[in-house]
Design a protein around this motif. Structure first.
Motif, PDB file in Angstrom:
ATOM      1  N   PHE A  16     -21.344 -26.033 -28.341  1.00 56.74           N
ATOM      2  CA  PHE A  16     -20.487 -25.585 -29.167  1.00 56.74           C
ATOM      3  C   PHE A  16     -20.778 -24.063 -29.805  1.00 56.74           C
ATOM      4  O   PHE A  16     -21.748 -23.756 -29.970  1.00 56.74           O
ATOM      5  N   LEU A  57     -27.147 -18.420 -28.293  1.00 54.54           N
ATOM      6  CA  LEU A  57     -26.417 -19.495 -28.968  1.00 54.54           C
ATOM      7  C   LEU A  57     -27.418 -20.072 -30.152  1.00 54.54           C
ATOM      8  O   LEU A  57     -28.459 -20.406 -30.071  1.00 54.54           O
ATOM      9  N   TYR A  58     -26.939 -20.035 -31.441  1.00 57.06           N
ATOM     10  CA  TYR A  58     -27.729 -20.507 -32.620  1.00 57.06           C
ATOM     11  C   TYR A  58     -28.801 -19.630 -32.973  1.00 57.06           C
ATOM     12  O   TYR A  58     -29.729 -19.999 -33.857  1.00 57.06           O
ATOM     13  N   LEU A  82     -14.523 -11.682 -20.296  1.00 52.15           N
ATOM     14  CA  LEU A  82     -15.554 -11.936 -21.159  1.00 52.15           C
ATOM     15  C   LEU A  82     -16.501 -10.709 -21.158  1.00 52.15           C
ATOM     16  O   LEU A  82     -16.780 -10.039 -20.355  1.00 52.15           O
ATOM     17  N   VAL A 140     -22.734 -14.888 -22.584  1.00 55.20           N
ATOM     18  CA  VAL A 140     -21.929 -15.114 -23.976  1.00 55.20           C
ATOM     19  C   VAL A 140     -22.622 -16.176 -24.773  1.00 55.20           C
ATOM     20  O   VAL A 140     -22.081 -16.444 -25.772  1.00 55.20           O
ATOM     21  N   ASP A 141     -23.261 -16.917 -24.245  1.00 59.81           N
ATOM     22  CA  ASP A 141     -23.918 -18.222 -24.847  1.00 59.81           C
ATOM     23  C   ASP A 141     -25.420 -17.793 -25.001  1.00 59.81           C
ATOM     24  O   ASP A 141     -26.059 -18.740 -25.327  1.00 59.81           O
ATOM     25  N   GLU A 168     -19.697 -10.618 -21.357  1.00 58.30           N
ATOM     26  CA  GLU A 168     -20.655 -10.580 -20.193  1.00 58.30           C
ATOM     27  C   GLU A 168     -20.442  -9.976 -18.757  1.00 58.30           C
ATOM     28  O   GLU A 168     -21.341  -9.900 -18.049  1.00 58.30           O
ATOM     29  N   LYS A 192     -19.339 -25.604 -21.667  1.00 61.15           N
ATOM     30  CA  LYS A 192     -20.420 -25.098 -22.810  1.00 61.15           C
ATOM     31  C   LYS A 192     -19.606 -24.010 -23.700  1.00 61.15           C
ATOM     32  O   LYS A 192     -18.590 -23.416 -23.064  1.00 61.15           O
ATOM     33  N   ASN A 193     -20.324 -23.924 -24.766  1.00 63.97           N
ATOM     34  CA  ASN A 193     -19.819 -22.777 -25.653  1.00 63.97           C
ATOM     35  C   ASN A 193     -18.552 -22.831 -26.279  1.00 63.97           C
ATOM     36  O   ASN A 193     -17.873 -21.975 -26.136  1.00 63.97           O
ATOM     37  N   ARG A 196     -21.678 -21.474 -32.504  1.00 63.95           N
ATOM     38  CA  ARG A 196     -22.055 -21.672 -34.116  1.00 63.95           C
ATOM     39  C   ARG A 196     -21.285 -21.875 -34.908  1.00 63.95           C
ATOM     40  O   ARG A 196     -21.056 -22.776 -35.701  1.00 63.95           O
ATOM     41  N   LYS A 218     -26.484 -16.053 -34.036  1.00 66.92           N
ATOM     42  CA  LYS A 218     -26.346 -16.253 -35.452  1.00 66.92           C
ATOM     43  C   LYS A 218     -26.436 -14.939 -36.284  1.00 66.92           C
ATOM     44  O   LYS A 218     -25.406 -14.735 -37.123  1.00 66.92           O
ATOM     45  N   ILE A 255     -22.744 -11.649 -32.396  1.00 66.05           N
ATOM     46  CA  ILE A 255     -21.807 -12.819 -32.002  1.00 66.05           C
ATOM     47  C   ILE A 255     -21.251 -12.796 -30.476  1.00 66.05           C
ATOM     48  O   ILE A 255     -21.135 -14.075 -30.201  1.00 66.05           O
ATOM     49  N   GLU A 256     -20.973 -12.057 -29.823  1.00 67.18           N
ATOM     50  CA  GLU A 256     -20.606 -11.999 -28.590  1.00 67.18           C
ATOM     51  C   GLU A 256     -21.797 -12.594 -27.481  1.00 67.18           C
ATOM     52  O   GLU A 256     -21.387 -12.878 -26.375  1.00 67.18           O
ATOM     53  N   ASP A 295     -16.634 -21.577 -22.388  1.00 66.64           N
ATOM     54  CA  ASP A 295     -16.702 -20.424 -22.786  1.00 66.64           C
ATOM     55  C   ASP A 295     -14.926 -20.283 -23.533  1.00 66.64           C
ATOM     56  O   ASP A 295     -14.465 -19.333 -23.293  1.00 66.64           O
TER      57      ASP A 295
END
Lengths: 166, 420
Positions: free
Chosen positions: A87, B192-193, B277, B188-189, B279, A59-60, A89, B224, B219-220, A13
């Motif tokens: 990564f 993701l995408y 973070l 936080v991921d 999260e 990650k991330n 986005r 997307k 986004i946090e 992160d």
């Protein structure tokens, strides 16, 4: 394209504020941004990084802001590519758009240690750890994004398309 | 097989009947956005393309909001570059000091985004407009430059995760707490995408302002886009405000989701995200004794009128703790005026707070509320990364405006019920 350099390791992160803090965003000059690259993750990084070196992270990588200043500062600092487990986005997109090679590989991110000499074949996604004598396969980049790289970044790609349309 | 609301908007803008996750598509954009930090980089790139004009001078929005009114000479130069570009290309939606607001509060308020629109912006919180049932996502400056020239961009169709909130919200719990609850749960991921679709009875009753807060922080979680299927609350907001045609897309009952999370809203307390973070969430009641130096109420996350009303309700006839600097930032000039009419600004000033013209300043550690080494701020903003609001050894805690107001009064992280 074959890249070779020493690995610098970072954790999970790593956000865009750590890569280039907002206090420096009153300029978009790559050389100025390079002076503060990764500063809030490792204050000494801009002094110790050498041309060709490779960032290896968990990650991330690149989460947070859309600021293109983040990959710009990494590229201008001389870093040849970034390898991470995943990564964020927008960072992923931005890196391709400005021509900073990035590769996703969980194995490489876990096995490569700080200081290892690493070489990367961007087209095939093969990452070689020269210090350990190992190689890892990164996720292969979609053909469309390879076209962007081949054109020399998104702006060249768009400029070509605009000419075709005239 | 049906489509999600996100897939339907993408298909419509790609000129296709159907799209599937993973597909790379070219889409027409209804609006593109840049600000005083990201637009200067985009303008340099745009000039390299070799075109004479932007694709549509009515579909480019340029908002000076991050370091504006200019905090230093370099910031002034950046703003000047954007202003000159806006004048050269006769950009209709250019917003400078006095007219500007925080971009993601301003564009919906001005009716520039409608349900079913596709918007990209060179700011990560562009995902805010999903609250209106639009597809919107953040990109970088080069993507903005390309879209300003082409009126198109490329996107990968994301998988959608559905988040269903059953039950009723407790007192003092709002959109901020729901989205922090999600981020605390999935990380936080965690998205993701992916597209994040927010539904269920608690969302159906949530105000537009609360929905903006939720979509804003997609986004946090790495998302997307965040999206709320449009309904009567959406209609009430956009009617008379959005002058162009718009479309209410809904997910099909047999749409495919990569995952579905169900939460009981009645079990969610006001939350605080601890450093560093979003999260790192905890219920306010479990925050412990965290003394603060600053409280910031504002930003594209929680700088809307409902947020100011909530804070003012607690701050009325009370004083901010002697150790606290409280900064209140209405998101737009309209919100500022509404707050004036309702007497909210006077409440903030009487309580000992500073009230500012709209700006993103403190949220990203730009200016107007920078933290010194070791200082702690509780903020209604969206990020608490290392050094986000100033010194790398300062700390940021995220919470809703009621928690922020209560904390400002108590001088430490506090629940609204402590000062009610």
């Amino acid at each position: 394209m074959e890249l070779k350099g020493k690995a610098w390791k970072f954790g999970a992160d790593i956000d865009t504020d750590a890569i280039i803090p907002a206090r420096y965003l009153n300029t978009s000059d790559p050389e100025e941004l390079a002076k503060h690259c990764m500063e809030d993750a490792d204050p000494a990084f801009p002094q110790k990084v050498h041309a060709g070196d490779i960032i290896v992270a968990d990650k991330n990588f690149g989460c947070g802001s859309s600021r293109e200043h983040a990959p710009i500062s990494i590229k201008a600092a001389g870093v040849s590519c970034v390898i991470a487990k995943s990564f964020a986005r927008i960072f992923y997109r931005n890196a391709f758009n400005i021509g900073l090679p990035i590769l996703e590989s969980v194995e490489a991110a876990e096995r490569i240690e700080e200081g290892d000499q690493v070489s990367v074949d961007v087209e095939s996604g093969v990452i070689t750890n020269l210090t350990k004598g190992e190689s890892y396969q990164a996720t292969v980049v979609p053909p469309f994004m390879q076209q962007i790289i081949a054109a020399g970044g998104l702006i060249n790609y768009v400029a070509e398309r605009m000419k075709e349309n005239v | 097989m049906g489509m999600t609301v996100t897939e339907k908007i993408l298909a419509a803008h790609a000129g296709k009947d159907k799209v599937e996750p993973g597909e790379l598509i070219n889409v027409k954009v209804d609006l593109v956005l840049g600000n005083d930090i990201t637009a200067p980089v985009a303008i340099k790139e745009f000039n390299k393309i070799g075109v004479n004009s932007v694709f549509d001078r009515e579909k480019v929005a340029l908002v000076l909001d991050h370091f504006i009114p200019s905090k230093d000479i370099k910031s002034a130069e950046q703003a000047k570059a954007v202003k000159e570009f806006a004048h050269k290309h006769d950009i209709v939606n250019f917003f400078d000091v006095g007219k500007m607001g925080i971009e993601h509060c301003l564009l919906p308020e001005q009716g520039l985004v409608g349900p079913g629109d596709l918007v990209i912006g060179a700011d990560s919180h562009t995902c805010t407009y999903g609250a209106l049932g639009a597809f919107s996502t953040g990109v970088g400056s080069t993507d903005l430059a390309a879209a300003m020239a082409l009126g198109e961009t490329w996107l990968k169709v994301p998988e959608t995760i559905k988040f269903v909130f059953e039950g009723e919200l407790r007192p003092w719990v709002g959109g901020k707490d729901l989205i922090l609850h999600i981020i605390g749960d999935i990380g936080v991921d965690g998205a993701l995408y992916k597209a994040m679709e927010f539904t269920g009875p608690a969302i159906e009753k949530l105000s537009m302002d609360g929905r903006f807060t939720m979509a804003n922080m997609a986004i946090e979680a790495g998302g997307k886009n965040g999206i709320v299927p449009p309904d009567e609350i959406t209609r009430a907001y956009v009617e008379g405000r959005v002058k162009k045609p718009y479309t209410f897309y809904q997910s099909d009952p047999d749409a495919q989701y990569s995952n579905v999370y169900r939460y009981d809203a009645s079990k969610i307390e006001p939350l605080v995200a601890f450093p560093h973070l979003p999260e790192n969430t905890r219920p306010v009641s479990e925050a412990g004794q965290v003394e603060l130096d600053q409280v910031v109420i504002g930003s594209c996350t929680n700088g809307r009128i409902e947020d100011l009303r909530l804070a003012a309700r607690l701050l009325k006839d009370k004083k901010v703790h002697k150790n606290i600097r409280m900064i209140v930032i209405p998101g737009t000039q309209e919100i500022y005026k509404q707050a004036l009419r309702e007497g909210l600004i006077e409440i903030f000033i009487d309580a000992g707070g500073a009230v500012s013209t709209p700006t993103c300043g403190p949220c990203l550690g730009g200016y107007m509320g920078i933290l010194a080494k070791g200082e702690r701020s509780l903020a209604t903003t969206n990020r608490n990364f290392v050094g986000r609001m100033g010194h790398p050894e300062s700390e940021v805690y995220l919470a809703n405006p009621a928690v922020a107001a209560a904390s400002a009064i108590m001088g430490r992280i506090a629940g609204p019920w402590e000062v009610e």
